[in-house]
Design a protein around this motif. Structure first.
Motif, PDB file in Angstrom:
ATOM      1  N   ASN A 201       7.257   0.797  -9.038  1.00 36.81           N
ATOM      2  CA  ASN A 201       8.204  -0.224  -8.594  1.00 36.81           C
ATOM      3  C   ASN A 201       7.403  -1.425  -8.112  1.00 36.81           C
ATOM      4  N   PRO A 202       7.295  -2.476  -8.944  1.00 36.99           N
ATOM      5  CA  PRO A 202       6.440  -3.615  -8.578  1.00 36.99           C
ATOM      6  C   PRO A 202       6.888  -4.280  -7.280  1.00 36.99           C
ATOM      7  N   LYS A 203       5.896  -4.723  -6.508  1.00 38.06           N
ATOM      8  CA  LYS A 203       6.183  -5.451  -5.273  1.00 38.06           C
ATOM      9  C   LYS A 203       4.938  -6.223  -4.866  1.00 38.06           C
ATOM     10  N   GLU A 204       5.138  -7.284  -4.142  1.00 36.11           N
ATOM     11  CA  GLU A 204       4.023  -8.086  -3.661  1.00 36.11           C
ATOM     12  C   GLU A 204       3.360  -7.392  -2.467  1.00 36.11           C
ATOM     13  N   PRO A 205       2.019  -7.423  -2.372  1.00 38.52           N
ATOM     14  CA  PRO A 205       1.346  -6.877  -1.192  1.00 38.52           C
ATOM     15  C   PRO A 205       1.634  -7.724   0.033  1.00 38.52           C
ATOM     16  N   SER A 206       1.379  -7.166   1.189  1.00 39.55           N
ATOM     17  CA  SER A 206       1.671  -7.870   2.441  1.00 39.55           C
ATOM     18  C   SER A 206       0.803  -9.102   2.631  1.00 39.55           C
ATOM     19  N   CYS A 207      -0.406  -9.085   2.052  1.00 40.07           N
ATOM     20  CA  CYS A 207      -1.275 -10.263   2.096  1.00 40.07           C
ATOM     21  C   CYS A 207      -2.231 -10.215   0.921  1.00 40.07           C
ATOM     22  N   GLY A 208      -2.976 -11.286   0.700  1.00 40.09           N
ATOM     23  CA  GLY A 208      -3.839 -11.389  -0.464  1.00 40.09           C
ATOM     24  C   GLY A 208      -5.025 -10.446  -0.412  1.00 40.09           C
ATOM     25  N   MET A 209      -5.574 -10.146  -1.610  1.00 38.22           N
ATOM     26  CA  MET A 209      -6.703  -9.229  -1.714  1.00 38.22           C
ATOM     27  C   MET A 209      -7.910  -9.722  -0.928  1.00 38.22           C
ATOM     28  N   GLU A 210      -8.158 -11.025  -0.956  1.00 38.73           N
ATOM     29  CA  GLU A 210      -9.330 -11.546  -0.262  1.00 38.73           C
ATOM     30  C   GLU A 210      -9.286 -11.236   1.227  1.00 38.73           C
ATOM     31  N   ILE A 211      -8.103 -11.373   1.814  1.00 36.51           N
ATOM     32  CA  ILE A 211      -7.950 -11.098   3.245  1.00 36.51           C
ATOM     33  C   ILE A 211      -8.197  -9.618   3.532  1.00 36.51           C
ATOM     34  N   LEU A 212      -7.647  -8.750   2.684  1.00 34.30           N
ATOM     35  CA  LEU A 212      -7.820  -7.315   2.888  1.00 34.30           C
ATOM     36  C   LEU A 212      -9.285  -6.909   2.772  1.00 34.30           C
ATOM     37  N   LEU A 213      -9.968  -7.424   1.750  1.00 35.06           N
ATOM     38  CA  LEU A 213     -11.335  -6.995   1.482  1.00 35.06           C
ATOM     39  C   LEU A 213     -12.345  -7.561   2.462  1.00 35.06           C
ATOM     40  N   LYS A 214     -12.000  -8.659   3.121  1.00 30.33           N
ATOM     41  CA  LYS A 214     -12.919  -9.249   4.082  1.00 30.33           C
ATOM     42  C   LYS A 214     -12.884  -8.536   5.430  1.00 30.33           C
ATOM     43  N   GLN A 215     -11.953  -7.619   5.590  1.00 31.53           N
ATOM     44  CA  GLN A 215     -11.943  -6.806   6.804  1.00 31.53           C
ATOM     45  C   GLN A 215     -13.055  -5.769   6.727  1.00 31.53           C
ATOM     46  N   ASP A 216     -13.442  -5.258   7.876  1.00 30.22           N
ATOM     47  CA  ASP A 216     -14.509  -4.272   7.914  1.00 30.22           C
ATOM     48  C   ASP A 216     -14.132  -3.061   7.071  1.00 30.22           C
ATOM     49  N   LEU A 217     -15.121  -2.530   6.344  1.00 32.36           N
ATOM     50  CA  LEU A 217     -14.843  -1.409   5.439  1.00 32.36           C
ATOM     51  C   LEU A 217     -14.279  -0.208   6.188  1.00 32.36           C
ATOM     52  N   ASP A 218     -14.611  -0.078   7.434  1.00 34.75           N
ATOM     53  CA  ASP A 218     -14.108   1.054   8.215  1.00 34.75           C
ATOM     54  C   ASP A 218     -12.589   1.043   8.365  1.00 34.75           C
TER      55      ASP A 218
ATOM     56  N   TRP B  68     -10.548  -0.268   5.840  1.00 27.02           N
ATOM     57  CA  TRP B  68      -9.915  -0.284   4.520  1.00 27.02           C
ATOM     58  C   TRP B  68      -8.937   0.879   4.351  1.00 27.02           C
ATOM     59  N   LYS B  69      -9.269   1.995   4.962  1.00 26.13           N
ATOM     60  CA  LYS B  69      -8.424   3.189   4.829  1.00 26.13           C
ATOM     61  C   LYS B  69      -6.981   2.909   5.212  1.00 26.13           C
ATOM     62  N   THR B  70      -6.766   2.008   6.150  1.00 24.63           N
ATOM     63  CA  THR B  70      -5.413   1.744   6.651  1.00 24.63           C
ATOM     64  C   THR B  70      -4.769   0.513   6.026  1.00 24.63           C
ATOM     65  N   VAL B  71      -5.552  -0.327   5.320  1.00 23.42           N
ATOM     66  CA  VAL B  71      -4.969  -1.578   4.815  1.00 23.42           C
ATOM     67  C   VAL B  71      -5.054  -1.735   3.300  1.00 23.42           C
ATOM     68  N   LEU B  72      -5.951  -1.000   2.629  1.00 29.75           N
ATOM     69  CA  LEU B  72      -6.196  -1.188   1.199  1.00 29.75           C
ATOM     70  C   LEU B  72      -5.615  -0.008   0.429  1.00 29.75           C
ATOM     71  N   HIS B  73      -4.807  -0.307  -0.582  1.00 30.02           N
ATOM     72  CA  HIS B  73      -4.010   0.751  -1.210  1.00 30.02           C
ATOM     73  C   HIS B  73      -3.969   0.571  -2.721  1.00 30.02           C
ATOM     74  N   ASN B  74      -3.822   1.691  -3.426  1.00 35.17           N
ATOM     75  CA  ASN B  74      -3.572   1.690  -4.873  1.00 35.17           C
ATOM     76  C   ASN B  74      -2.129   2.144  -5.094  1.00 35.17           C
ATOM     77  N   ASP B  75      -1.293   1.263  -5.645  1.00 41.93           N
ATOM     78  CA  ASP B  75       0.126   1.575  -5.810  1.00 41.93           C
ATOM     79  C   ASP B  75       0.370   2.802  -6.680  1.00 41.93           C
ATOM     80  N   PHE B  76      -0.549   3.114  -7.586  1.00 43.06           N
ATOM     81  CA  PHE B  76      -0.332   4.254  -8.476  1.00 43.06           C
ATOM     82  C   PHE B  76      -0.397   5.585  -7.740  1.00 43.06           C
ATOM     83  N   GLU B  77      -1.019   5.605  -6.568  1.00 43.20           N
ATOM     84  CA  GLU B  77      -1.026   6.842  -5.792  1.00 43.20           C
ATOM     85  C   GLU B  77       0.401   7.236  -5.397  1.00 43.20           C
ATOM     86  N   ASP B  78       1.216   6.251  -5.023  1.00 45.13           N
ATOM     87  CA  ASP B  78       2.603   6.553  -4.645  1.00 45.13           C
ATOM     88  C   ASP B  78       3.367   7.156  -5.809  1.00 45.13           C
TER      89      ASP B  78
END
Length: 270
Positions: free
Chosen positions: A182-199, A201-211
């Motif tokens: 079910n396509p949907k826009e992410p809460s914010c852009g990829m650049e913002i998500l990836l610039k957060q500390d890798l520690d 990522w577990k809570t903010v970075l997601h693959n929609d196909f897992e759902d």
């Protein structure tokens, strides 16, 4: 000429919309990894294509390497070649192996026959072969959008991390994966998500196909849980599956991290 088409992983993958042409728009970060096929191309008196390694279903005449060769042959009257692909990367895994083989075919032919095609020109040819083929022309981290074929260079260095990729032998077709999205826009852009500390990522970075796929294939969810249980800083499915990967701080992949014998597992530094 011999080269080694490599895999990629997706750092986050969001399916944002279905397109009028039947494809989907997405947002993801493509990151190259060092798990590779082997591809050799030599000038020959007559055209010959052979494959070894993992079996590839379908007619060899429709292989993307041959399609890439014929695409350039139309414009440059290339002579016959002997092409040997040794297949190591599993199919239907979300690692981009077939796309890498096609892109590396273009790259090798460009060098072998001194076609002097720019990277941008090679990417244009690669886009005719598959949505993510063009990524492997320059093989550097990018934010991918639209069909996964429009790139923005992204500065990301994960060289201090080890990657463990696990393919449990479940072949998931693109049609199956996208059929339950079910396509949907992410809460914010990829650049913002990836610039957060890798520690985090577990809570903010997601693959929609897992759902879409974890409920159908609980084995995939179990692999991700096992990677986290072994100390992965971040774990995810890559592409539309079914391979999963875990990122570990270098030297911290436990020797006790083992999987069933029928799984394909690769481990290496990024």
């Amino acid at each position: 000429m011999l080269d080694f088409p490599n895999a990629k992983i997706n750092l986050g993958l969001y399916v944002t919309a279905k397109r009028p042409d039947g494809f989907h728009n997405l947002q993801s970060c493509f990151y190259p990894v060092k798990w590779c096929d082997a591809l050799e191309i030599l000038p020959a008196k007559e055209e010959r294509f052979e494959m070894t390694g993992l079996p590839v279903p379908g007619d060899p005449a429709s292989n993307l390497c041959l399609k890439a060769y014929r695409l350039l042959q139309q414009d440059f009257a290339l002579p016959p070649v002997h092409m040997h692909l040794h297949k190591v990367l599993p199919m239907g895994a979300g690692l981009g192996g077939g796309s890498a083989d096609a892109a590396f075919t273009l790259r090798i032919l460009n060098k072998l026959f001194e076609l002097n095609l720019s990277a941008a020109a090679l990417e244009d040819y690669a886009r005719q072969l598959g949505s993510d083929c063009a990524f492997f022309v320059q093989n550097q981290p990018v934010i991918a959008t639209e069909r996964g074929d429009v790139f923005e260079r992204f500065s990301l260095d994960l060289s201090g991390y080890a990657c463990v990729i696990v393919y449990p032998g479940i072949h998931i077709t693109t049609a199956e994966a996208y059929g339950s999205i079910n396509p949907k826009e992410p809460s914010c852009g990829m650049e913002i998500l990836l610039k957060q500390d890798l520690d985090v990522w577990k809570t903010v970075l997601h693959n929609d196909f897992e759902d879409a796929l974890f409920p159908k294939y609980p084995e995939l969810a179990a692999v991700k849980e096992k990677l986290y249980g072994a100390g992965a800083v971040y774990a995810s499915m890559t592409g539309s599956g079914s391979a999963l990967y875990g990122l570990f701080k270098a030297g911290e992949v436990p020797a006790t991290l083992v999987f069933p014998e029928h799984y394909l597992v690769w481990q290496g530094l990024l």
